[in-house]
Design an enzyme around this catalytic site. Sequence first.
Site, PDB file in Angstrom:
ATOM      1  CE1 TYR A  68      31.290  74.580  -1.053  1.00 25.41           C
ATOM      2  CE2 TYR A  68      33.604  75.146  -0.962  1.00 25.41           C
ATOM      3  CZ  TYR A  68      32.454  74.712  -0.344  1.00 25.41           C
ATOM      4  OH  TYR A  68      32.477  74.409   1.000  1.00 25.41           O
ATOM      5  CG  PHE A 213      29.377  80.168   7.889  1.00 29.97           C
ATOM      6  CD1 PHE A 213      29.782  80.243   6.560  1.00 29.97           C
ATOM      7  CD2 PHE A 213      28.007  80.152   8.150  1.00 29.97           C
ATOM      8  CE1 PHE A 213      28.841  80.280   5.518  1.00 29.97           C
ATOM      9  CE2 PHE A 213      27.065  80.192   7.124  1.00 29.97           C
ATOM     10  CZ  PHE A 213      27.484  80.258   5.811  1.00 29.97           C
ATOM     11  N   PRO A 214      34.011  80.812   9.708  1.00 33.38           N
ATOM     12  CG  PRO A 214      36.185  81.064   8.909  1.00 33.38           C
ATOM     13  CD  PRO A 214      34.852  80.478   8.542  1.00 33.38           C
ATOM     14  CG  LEU A 215      35.698  85.553   8.917  1.00 35.54           C
ATOM     15  CD1 LEU A 215      36.049  86.426   7.719  1.00 35.54           C
ATOM     16  CD2 LEU A 215      36.639  85.854  10.078  1.00 35.54           C
ATOM     17  N   GLY A 216      31.509  83.949  10.877  1.00 33.46           N
ATOM     18  CA  GLY A 216      30.048  84.025  10.924  1.00 33.46           C
ATOM     19  C   GLY A 216      29.523  84.581   9.614  1.00 33.46           C
TER      20      GLY A 216
HETATM   21  N1  LIG Z   1      31.838  72.225   5.017  1.00 36.49           N
HETATM   22  C1  LIG Z   1      30.804  72.983   4.786  1.00 36.49           C
HETATM   23  O1  LIG Z   1      29.644  72.542   4.797  1.00 36.49           O
HETATM   24  C2  LIG Z   1      31.030  74.431   4.478  1.00 36.49           C
HETATM   25  C3  LIG Z   1      29.961  75.337   4.485  1.00 36.49           C
HETATM   26  C4  LIG Z   1      30.231  76.687   4.229  1.00 36.49           C
HETATM   27  C5  LIG Z   1      31.535  77.097   3.967  1.00 36.49           C
HETATM   28  N2  LIG Z   1      32.556  76.174   3.935  1.00 36.49           N
HETATM   29  C6  LIG Z   1      33.963  76.575   3.705  1.00 36.49           C
HETATM   30  O2  LIG Z   1      34.296  77.525   4.698  1.00 36.49           O
HETATM   31  C7  LIG Z   1      34.885  78.674   4.078  1.00 36.49           C
HETATM   32  C8  LIG Z   1      34.647  79.906   4.923  1.00 36.49           C
HETATM   33  O3  LIG Z   1      33.262  80.171   5.016  1.00 36.49           O
HETATM   34  P1  LIG Z   1      32.603  81.418   4.318  1.00 36.49           P
HETATM   35  O4  LIG Z   1      33.545  81.972   3.301  1.00 36.49           O
HETATM   36  O5  LIG Z   1      31.292  80.985   3.829  1.00 36.49           O
HETATM   37  O6  LIG Z   1      32.333  82.409   5.523  1.00 36.49           O
HETATM   38  P2  LIG Z   1      33.277  83.309   6.449  1.00 36.49           P
HETATM   39  O7  LIG Z   1      34.709  83.013   6.185  1.00 36.49           O
HETATM   40  O8  LIG Z   1      32.770  83.195   7.827  1.00 36.49           O
HETATM   41  O9  LIG Z   1      32.917  84.770   5.950  1.00 36.49           O
HETATM   42  C9  LIG Z   1      33.097  85.167   4.615  1.00 36.49           C
HETATM   43  C10 LIG Z   1      32.355  86.474   4.444  1.00 36.49           C
HETATM   44  O10 LIG Z   1      32.978  87.464   5.231  1.00 36.49           O
HETATM   45  C11 LIG Z   1      33.369  88.574   4.442  1.00 36.49           C
HETATM   46  N3  LIG Z   1      34.722  88.944   4.897  1.00 36.49           N
HETATM   47  C12 LIG Z   1      35.834  88.188   4.843  1.00 36.49           C
HETATM   48  N4  LIG Z   1      36.884  88.844   5.380  1.00 36.49           N
HETATM   49  C13 LIG Z   1      36.417  90.049   5.779  1.00 36.49           C
HETATM   50  C14 LIG Z   1      37.024  91.177   6.389  1.00 36.49           C
HETATM   51  N5  LIG Z   1      38.309  91.179   6.719  1.00 36.49           N
HETATM   52  N6  LIG Z   1      36.232  92.259   6.658  1.00 36.49           N
HETATM   53  C15 LIG Z   1      34.920  92.259   6.341  1.00 36.49           C
HETATM   54  N7  LIG Z   1      34.288  91.212   5.749  1.00 36.49           N
HETATM   55  C16 LIG Z   1      35.036  90.116   5.469  1.00 36.49           C
HETATM   56  C17 LIG Z   1      33.387  88.088   3.024  1.00 36.49           C
HETATM   57  O11 LIG Z   1      32.984  89.128   2.150  1.00 36.49           O
HETATM   58  P3  LIG Z   1      34.031  89.728   1.053  1.00 36.49           P
HETATM   59  O12 LIG Z   1      34.069  88.735  -0.051  1.00 36.49           O
HETATM   60  O13 LIG Z   1      33.419  91.025   0.701  1.00 36.49           O
HETATM   61  O14 LIG Z   1      35.342  89.854   1.765  1.00 36.49           O
HETATM   62  C18 LIG Z   1      32.333  86.994   3.031  1.00 36.49           C
HETATM   63  O15 LIG Z   1      31.054  87.540   2.784  1.00 36.49           O
HETATM   64  C19 LIG Z   1      34.224  78.701   2.704  1.00 36.49           C
HETATM   65  O16 LIG Z   1      34.947  79.511   1.795  1.00 36.49           O
HETATM   66  C20 LIG Z   1      34.221  77.231   2.360  1.00 36.49           C
HETATM   67  O17 LIG Z   1      35.500  76.862   1.860  1.00 36.49           O
HETATM   68  C21 LIG Z   1      32.307  74.863   4.194  1.00 36.49           C
END
Ligand SMILES: NC(=O)c1ccc[n+]([C@@H]2O[C@H](COP(=O)([O-])OP(=O)(O)OC[C@H]3O[C@@H](n4cnc5c(N)ncnc54)[C@H](OP(=O)(O)O)[C@@H]3O)[C@@H](O)[C@H]2O)c1
Length: 292
Positions: A68, A213-216
């Site tokens: 990252y 991607f817990p929030l998609g």
């Molecule tokens: N193992 C793997 O291959 C892999 C792949 C991808 C990700 N990951 C890990 O998984 C973690 C979570 O995934 P992710 O961050 O990609 O996706 P996510 O948690 O599903 O969603 C994050 C997105 O949602 C928005 N968001 C968050 N809280 C919100 C809220 N309360 N209201 C409205 N929008 C909101 C954020 O924008 P804002 O910044 O504007 O809040 C961001 O764009 C990553 O940080 C990483 O550590 C691992």
Amino acid sequence: MDKNTTNAASAGTISLGGELSVHRLGFGAMRLTGDGVWGPPKNRKAALAVLRRAVELGINFIDTADSYGPHVNEELIAEALFPFPAGLVIATKGGWNRPGPGQWTHDATPAHLRQAVEGSLKRLRVDRIDVYQLHIPDPVVSFEASIETLAQLREAGKIRLVALSNVTQEHIERARKIVPIVSIQNRYSFADREWDYIVDYCEGSGMAFIPWFPLGAGKVAGDVLNAVSQAHGASPIQVALAWLLQRSPAMLPIPGTSSIEHLEQNVAAASLGLTQEEYERLAGVPQLVGSR
Ligand SMILES: NC(=O)c1ccc[n+]([C@@H]2O[C@H](COP(=O)([O-])OP(=O)(O)OC[C@H]3O[C@@H](n4cnc5c(N)ncnc54)[C@H](OP(=O)(O)O)[C@@H]3O)[C@@H](O)[C@H]2O)c1
């Protein structure tokens, strides 16, 4: 939900390998980088503040990876939080590199994993990494060779607990013959339940399931989600997170955000209890398969 009294402890706790215990709502730090998970975040001061606020809100599990940024994310975590408060668990990953914005390349060779662990130790400023996850199996490297390397690094005291990401049950079973595996991190959310059987497998085997991607990626939505969220005076994203927490006691979500306001909303979701009827209505919503 009162954002002033909210705390990740409301999600309960989960054990990692019987050795570490964390609140069942963590933080995914990947968003605290530049566009395309490349380079530094646009607003470094704000990114540092998000990490510090996460810990203030009771989050004691932070997910990151050497790729990252690359490196930027681990360095930022250390800059924000070192010396780390007691009980804070940092889970990093290796074996999946970031050669440019939006690009990924495999390298889970033993030589690379050894080098990657040394790099993460330096950037995180620790003598031993709490949880080290193989980011993804490398199709041109023996899976056993990658896992044996992590087992050796654990024996050498450089890694405390070994974990996997982006794997099938077969991978998990093969890995567990070599070293104890404490958690599995696969893509999963309210709207994307392709890995349902792995959630159940983790629950039955004493491993944590960490949905990425817990929030998609912030895009979970839909009529049922809207209706349930209105009934609770919450946002659809908060209900999607509450649903995940209720899905399994093995679930350890790591929602990512670069905003303190969103972070506070996400932590507040830990105290949002859905009725069994609401949970089942939400579980019955047809799934969409997400994409990386
Ligand atoms: N193992 C793997 O291959 C892999 C792949 C991808 C990700 N990951 C890990 O998984 C973690 C979570 O995934 P992710 O961050 O990609 O996706 P996510 O948690 O599903 O969603 C994050 C997105 O949602 C928005 N968001 C968050 N809280 C919100 C809220 N309360 N209201 C409205 N929008 C909101 C954020 O924008 P804002 O910044 O504007 O809040 C961001 O764009 C990553 O940080 C990483 O550590 C691992």
